[in-house]
Write a protein that holds these residues in place. Structure first.
Motif, PDB file in Angstrom:
ATOM      1  N   TRP A   8       0.803  -1.214   0.000  1.00 60.14           N
ATOM      2  CA  TRP A   8       0.000   0.000   0.000  1.00 60.14           C
ATOM      3  C   TRP A   8       0.843   1.275   0.000  1.00 60.14           C
ATOM      4  O   TRP A   8       0.477   2.265  -0.626  1.00 60.14           O
ATOM      5  CB  TRP A   8      -0.940   0.016   1.203  1.00 60.14           C
ATOM      6  N   PRO A  11       2.909   2.167  -3.771  1.00 63.22           N
ATOM      7  CA  PRO A  11       2.094   2.807  -4.825  1.00 63.22           C
ATOM      8  C   PRO A  11       1.562   4.183  -4.415  1.00 63.22           C
ATOM      9  O   PRO A  11       1.478   5.089  -5.243  1.00 63.22           O
ATOM     10  CB  PRO A  11       0.936   1.838  -5.050  1.00 63.22           C
ATOM     11  N   ILE A  14       4.485   6.649  -4.780  1.00 63.74           N
ATOM     12  CA  ILE A  14       4.728   6.917  -6.203  1.00 63.74           C
ATOM     13  C   ILE A  14       3.629   7.814  -6.767  1.00 63.74           C
ATOM     14  O   ILE A  14       3.905   8.747  -7.532  1.00 63.74           O
ATOM     15  CB  ILE A  14       4.817   5.594  -6.991  1.00 63.74           C
ATOM     16  N   GLY A  15       2.384   7.561  -6.389  1.00 63.68           N
ATOM     17  CA  GLY A  15       1.273   8.389  -6.843  1.00 63.68           C
ATOM     18  C   GLY A  15       1.391   9.826  -6.381  1.00 63.68           C
ATOM     19  O   GLY A  15       1.154  10.763  -7.148  1.00 63.68           O
ATOM     20  N   PRO A  41      -1.733  10.430 -12.102  1.00 66.63           N
ATOM     21  CA  PRO A  41      -1.229   9.192 -11.485  1.00 66.63           C
ATOM     22  C   PRO A  41      -2.316   8.150 -11.273  1.00 66.63           C
ATOM     23  O   PRO A  41      -2.046   6.948 -11.333  1.00 66.63           O
ATOM     24  CB  PRO A  41      -0.615   9.644 -10.161  1.00 66.63           C
ATOM     25  N   GLY A  42      -3.568   8.580 -11.057  1.00 71.79           N
ATOM     26  CA  GLY A  42      -4.655   7.616 -10.909  1.00 71.79           C
ATOM     27  C   GLY A  42      -4.888   6.833 -12.182  1.00 71.79           C
ATOM     28  O   GLY A  42      -4.989   5.602 -12.162  1.00 71.79           O
ATOM     29  N   MET A  45      -1.859   4.465 -12.797  1.00 70.67           N
ATOM     30  CA  MET A  45      -1.877   3.251 -11.972  1.00 70.67           C
ATOM     31  C   MET A  45      -2.936   2.265 -12.442  1.00 70.67           C
ATOM     32  O   MET A  45      -2.667   1.059 -12.530  1.00 70.67           O
ATOM     33  CB  MET A  45      -2.111   3.607 -10.506  1.00 70.67           C
ATOM     34  N   ILE A  48      -1.717   0.663 -15.713  1.00 72.17           N
ATOM     35  CA  ILE A  48      -0.656  -0.326 -15.486  1.00 72.17           C
ATOM     36  C   ILE A  48      -1.251  -1.617 -14.923  1.00 72.17           C
ATOM     37  O   ILE A  48      -0.874  -2.720 -15.338  1.00 72.17           O
ATOM     38  CB  ILE A  48       0.428   0.242 -14.545  1.00 72.17           C
ATOM     39  N   ILE A  49      -2.168  -1.495 -14.001  1.00 67.75           N
ATOM     40  CA  ILE A  49      -2.780  -2.690 -13.410  1.00 67.75           C
ATOM     41  C   ILE A  49      -3.592  -3.451 -14.452  1.00 67.75           C
ATOM     42  O   ILE A  49      -3.567  -4.689 -14.493  1.00 67.75           O
ATOM     43  CB  ILE A  49      -3.646  -2.310 -12.192  1.00 67.75           C
ATOM     44  N   THR A 106      -2.766  -1.367  -5.541  1.00 70.95           N
ATOM     45  CA  THR A 106      -2.478  -0.336  -6.542  1.00 70.95           C
ATOM     46  C   THR A 106      -3.753   0.093  -7.258  1.00 70.95           C
ATOM     47  O   THR A 106      -3.934   1.281  -7.543  1.00 70.95           O
ATOM     48  CB  THR A 106      -1.435  -0.853  -7.549  1.00 70.95           C
ATOM     49  N   LEU A 107      -4.632  -0.846  -7.546  1.00 76.15           N
ATOM     50  CA  LEU A 107      -5.898  -0.509  -8.192  1.00 76.15           C
ATOM     51  C   LEU A 107      -6.739   0.397  -7.296  1.00 76.15           C
ATOM     52  O   LEU A 107      -7.294   1.401  -7.761  1.00 76.15           O
ATOM     53  CB  LEU A 107      -6.672  -1.777  -8.546  1.00 76.15           C
ATOM     54  N   GLY A 110      -5.151   3.867  -7.155  1.00 71.21           N
ATOM     55  CA  GLY A 110      -5.387   4.567  -8.413  1.00 71.21           C
ATOM     56  C   GLY A 110      -6.819   5.071  -8.525  1.00 71.21           C
ATOM     57  O   GLY A 110      -7.059   6.217  -8.924  1.00 71.21           O
TER      58      GLY A 110
END
Length: 126
Positions: A8, A11, A14-15, A41-42, A45, A48-49, A106-107, A110
């Motif tokens: 948790w 991510p 990074i966000g 960033p949302g 992420m 990417i997921i 990550t989801l 995001g």
């Protein structure tokens, strides 16, 4: 505790770094700029997921086998790593079964960033 922090915290950090980077580079220092800073960033992420989920199902196995076959063509000993596409796919499937799924943190982060962006945009419009 360490696994939860990695799943948790990483991510989220990074966000926030990406959001700060977008906010500063955009130069629009109001709620719309902050909304855009959280939206980027949302979406990144979540995208990417979604790509990772697709690769987990084996969508890119044909391309991976093509790259492996291309590398085999330049090996000095002339050995092939995989005899056929079926061997490659079986190996990748067994590797995917042994790896844990870590998509949810990550989801969720995001989607949270996207929700913050929508809320900030609605506040800015009011």
């Amino acid at each position: 505790m360490n696994t939860v922090l990695k799943a948790w915290g990483f991510p989220f950090a990074i966000g926030l770094i990406l959001a700060l980077f977008v906010y500063v580079l955009r130069g629009q220092y109001d709620l719309f700029g902050l909304s855009d800073a959280f939206l980027f960033p949302g979406m990144f992420m979540v995208g990417i997921i979604l790509l990772r989920m697709m690769s987990r199902t084996g969508v890119y196995d044909v391309a991976g086998y093509g790259v492996a076959s291309f590398r085999d063509a330049f090996r000095r000993d002339g050995k092939k790593v995989y005899d056929s596409m079926l061997d490659y796919r079986d190996k990748q499937t067994s590797l995917r079964k042994n790896k844990p799924l870590m998509f949810l943190p990550t989801l969720m982060i995001g989607l949270g960033f996207i929700a913050i962006a929508i809320i900030l945009a609605q506040i800015a419009l009011a």
